[in-house]
Design a protein around this motif. Structure first.
Motif: not given
Length: 90
Positions: A62-88
């Protein structure tokens, strides 16, 4: 010099109480939910901005773009992405 003797149980109980008090008094580190692209790349262990934009554009993180050249990323979604792609392991 004064020497104090304690039984094992009493010593460990005292240590636990001291640790609990220190935890109560020390402020927990505040992590921002929205992070910069550089911080997101660091979390993902990637060096390419193109890879970051592909993850963003494909809806992987996930990301948010409050202004044209500013893109911020959701820390929780990055953690979820990493966890979802973790292999046992086997």
């Amino acid at each position: 010099m004064e020497v104090i003797c304690l039984e094992d149980k009493a010593f460990y109980a005292l240590v636990e109480e001291v640790v609990d008090r220190i935890k109560e008094q020390s402020p927990t580190p505040h992590l921002d939910r929205w992070i910069s692209g550089d911080e997101a790349m660091q979390m993902l262990r990637i060096t390419s901005k193109t890879t970051l934009s592909v993850l963003r554009n494909n809806g992987k993180i996930r990301y948010s773009q409050p202004q044209r050249k500013i893109i911020l990323y959701d820390r929780l979604s990055i953690e979820e992405y990493l966890e979802k792609n973790a292999k046992d392991t086997f």
